[in-house]
Design a protein around this motif. Structure first.
Motif, PDB file in Angstrom:
ATOM      1  N   GLN A 149       0.836  -1.188   0.000  1.00 59.66           N
ATOM      2  CA  GLN A 149       0.000   0.000   0.000  1.00 59.66           C
ATOM      3  C   GLN A 149       0.875   1.243   0.000  1.00 59.66           C
ATOM      4  O   GLN A 149       1.774   1.375   0.836  1.00 59.66           O
ATOM      5  N   LEU A 199      -3.812   0.707  -7.577  1.00 55.08           N
ATOM      6  CA  LEU A 199      -2.520   0.041  -7.673  1.00 55.08           C
ATOM      7  C   LEU A 199      -2.610  -1.122  -8.653  1.00 55.08           C
ATOM      8  O   LEU A 199      -3.531  -1.938  -8.580  1.00 55.08           O
ATOM      9  N   VAL A 251       1.226   2.922 -10.110  1.00 55.10           N
ATOM     10  CA  VAL A 251       0.243   3.702  -9.362  1.00 55.10           C
ATOM     11  C   VAL A 251      -0.579   4.502 -10.373  1.00 55.10           C
ATOM     12  O   VAL A 251      -0.044   5.355 -11.087  1.00 55.10           O
ATOM     13  N   HIS A 254       5.074  -1.973  -8.822  1.00 53.90           N
ATOM     14  CA  HIS A 254       3.688  -1.518  -8.813  1.00 53.90           C
ATOM     15  C   HIS A 254       3.555  -0.288  -9.711  1.00 53.90           C
ATOM     16  O   HIS A 254       4.432   0.593  -9.702  1.00 53.90           O
TER      17      HIS A 254
END
Length: 612
Positions: free
Chosen positions: A407, A417, A431, A429
């Motif tokens: 997170q 995400l 975003v 990841h």
């Protein structure tokens, strides 16, 4: 009356008036004055008859317009044998009404795009299969099949293990949502995943999408159209005209002086200058990608003091974009994006499509994936260049790699995400967020400079998301979690204080656009329904063009008012001269034509408006 038929009548009246004037002049010059008078009279009578009918209709509605002055001048000129003057007035008046009609066009069209999106049939399960049935045949409790790409026909609840719904047409939310068994599936939302079942909760006529259609229709019907600018001057100008004409007749005993006063008073500066300036403004605004549906909306734009903006697709781009790439291993940012985009080529998910677009924008080569498996709304797995790749939500990837869902703590609230795992390990990841448009802040400054005193945000999003997105813009208020009827209520409330402009792009914005004094739709990627309900459509995907449109509208209206004031001032001076016998009716008509040319040339200056 059908608008096309009405326009044809106006064209016919103008042609008859021109034909009568031209024929009469030819006959008069060839030595046939009696026949010339008949030709002039023949050209006047159709225009006069149509004018009288329009005056009667206006009076029945409780309206008094400047058309009465034109009717008096033509009638008096015919009654006292000044047929040439009457013919000139008929041409001036019929030309003015035709030009006004051309300027305004049709401010509203049928909501055919909105209505065409409403499903006409639904797929219903029967005891031994499925069948296509009309919407009216659906009753609460029916089990319906919603195929991929179908629009949900009625409000229902999800009867399958899961569904993937694009609700942007209803809520304005750009990111589709995952629904599980028992969740609501609102009519008007689109199935963005695999086929699923719903249990109907209410008939089609009572469902959400049908309600939006009704809201648009009701808002359009309840909204009073703006009166012509000319009619706001009508009572005072009419009183002055009649007073001067009667005084000239009373003190001199010569009715021809009264006729001359009435001819000079024919309000063509009002009838012509306003539509010419506004048509020029319409043309100029269109050059900047601002399509205004007629002169009335343009005039209304010039008087706007309150602006209400939708968020998704209006203040924001409306499409998820990559705002950051987090690395969790040796792969570079380009490597992470390339692998994720290569696998996402096999998905129709809006976020997947945004990832692919971002990779292609960077010029990355995308291998063709193999052995692809997709779980709609959650993620995709497959082989890319011999590597086992997983792309999807953080929880989806974590469950397949044995890791924990990551997170972020420093990215825009409401971000999405997209996790990338390669050969069983989280590699990075992406975003994703729906960022504020780059031009939004500058637009706010320009709108304030244009006299927009109050700017509000109206959105269906959560309050925390809305506040985060518009932080720093200096809005006067933020109204969040609004349904379509909530936006209409907000527009209605704000209209009590000042003229309101509403800007939006989704079907859910259409009722509010119709209820506002001026509705503006984002026309490039916005819903067809919002473009139909709106008075103004932005033809380029830049919300800052709104400020240019308002500037063009205000300057066009200013030029129109200038033409009106100068033209009426000259007309009053001519009326006084006619009252003292310095102008005959024909001379008065010619003087009025000179005034007309002057005000039209001034009005055409609107074509040279160059907004900042």
């Amino acid at each position: 009356m059908d608008q096309t038929f009405s326009d044809r009548i106006k064209v016919t009246l103008l042609l008859l008036a021109l034909a009568g004037l031209a024929t009469g002049i030819v006959l008069h010059l060839s030595g046939h004055p009696a026949q010339a008078a008949l030709a002039w009279t023949a050209g006047v009578l159709p225009a006069l008859a149509a004018l009288i009918v329009e005056i009667v209709r206006s009076l029945a509605r409780g309206e008094i317009g400047l058309d009465i002055v034109a009717a008096l001048s033509m009638t008096a000129a015919l009654a006292f044998g000044e047929t040439l003057a009457a013919a000139v007035v008929a041409v001036m008046y019929s030309g003015g009404t035709f030009l006004e009609s051309f300027a305004e066009g049709r401010a509203r069209r049928e909501m055919h795009d909105l209505l065409s999106r409403v499903p006409r049939t639904a797929t219903r399960y029967t005891g031994d299969g499925i069948e296509e049935v009309p919407l009216d045949a659906i009753v609460p409790g029916d089990l319906l099949l919603i195929r991929q790409g179908d629009v949900v026909p009625v409000d229902g609840s999800v009867a399958s293990d899961g569904a993937y719904l694009d609700t942007s047409a209803l809520t304005g939310e750009s990111l589709p949502r995952r629904a599980v068994r028992g969740d609501d599936a609102l009519s008007g939302s689109t199935n963005a995943g695999d086929a699923f079942d719903i249990t109907a909760l209410r008939p089609a006529r009572d469902s959400t999408y049908a309600g939006i259609v009704r809201l648009v229709e009701e808002a359009q019907q309840s909204r009073a159209p703006m009166a012509r600018m000319a009619d706001r001057w009508s009572l005072g100008f009419l009183a002055v005209t009649v007073a001067i004409a009667l005084a000239a007749w009373w003190f001199t005993g010569d009715p021809i002086r009264a006729v001359a006063v009435l001819v000079v008073a024919t309000p063509c500066p009002l009838i012509l200058a306003v539509p010419v300036a506004l048509v020029a403004g319409l043309s100029r605004a269109a050059r900047f990608g601002v399509l205004v549906k007629g002169a009335r909306p343009l005039e209304a734009m010039a008087q706007v003091r309150t602006l209400i903006l939708d968020k998704t697709g209006t203040l924001t781009d409306g499409r998820p974009q990559i705002v950051a790439i987090e690395r969790h291993g040796a792969l570079s940012e380009d490597d992470i994006l390339q692998l994720a985009a290569a696998l996402d080529q096999a998905s129709k998910h809006p976020v997947a499509q945004a990832v692919v677009a971002a990779a292609r924008a960077r010029g990355l080569t995308l291998p063709v994936p193999a052995e692809v498996e997709e779980r709609p709304g959650e993620g995709v797995t497959g082989l890319v260049a011999g590597q086992r790749v997983i792309v999807g939500g953080a929880a989806f990837a974590a469950a397949r790699t044995g890791g924990e869902a990551w997170q972020p703590g420093r990215f825009p609230f409401g971000s999405v995400l997209v996790a990338l795992a390669v050969d069983g390990r989280i590699a990075g990841h992406l975003v994703m967020a729906d960022p504020l448009r780059a031009e939004a802040a500058q637009m706010m400054t320009r709108l304030r400079a244009q006299g927009v005193d109050r700017i509000l945000l109206a959105t269906g999003d959560r309050a925390d998301v809305a506040d985060q997105v518009v932080a720093g813009l200096g809005l006067d208020a933020v109204r969040s979690e609004l349904a379509p009827e909530g936006k209409v209520a907000l527009v209605t409330e704000e209209r009590r204080a000042a003229p309101v402009m509403m800007v939006g792009d989704g079907v859910n914005d259409a009722p509010a656009l119709a209820a506002a004094d001026v509705g503006v739709a984002m026309g490039v990627r916005g819903a067809a329904a919002s473009a139909e309900a709106a008075d103004v459509v932005l033809l380029v995907d830049r919300v800052d063009r709104l400020a240019q449109g308002i500037e063009v509208a205000r300057r066009s209206r200013g030029i129109a008012m200038q033409s009106v004031v100068v033209g009426i001032g000259l007309s009053v001076a001519g009326m006084v001269a006619a009252a003292f016998g310095l102008l005959s009716p024909v001379q008065g008509a010619v003087l009025q034509e000179v005034i007309d040319v002057a005000v039209i040339l001034n009005a055409l200056r609107a074509l040279r408006i160059d907004p900042a």
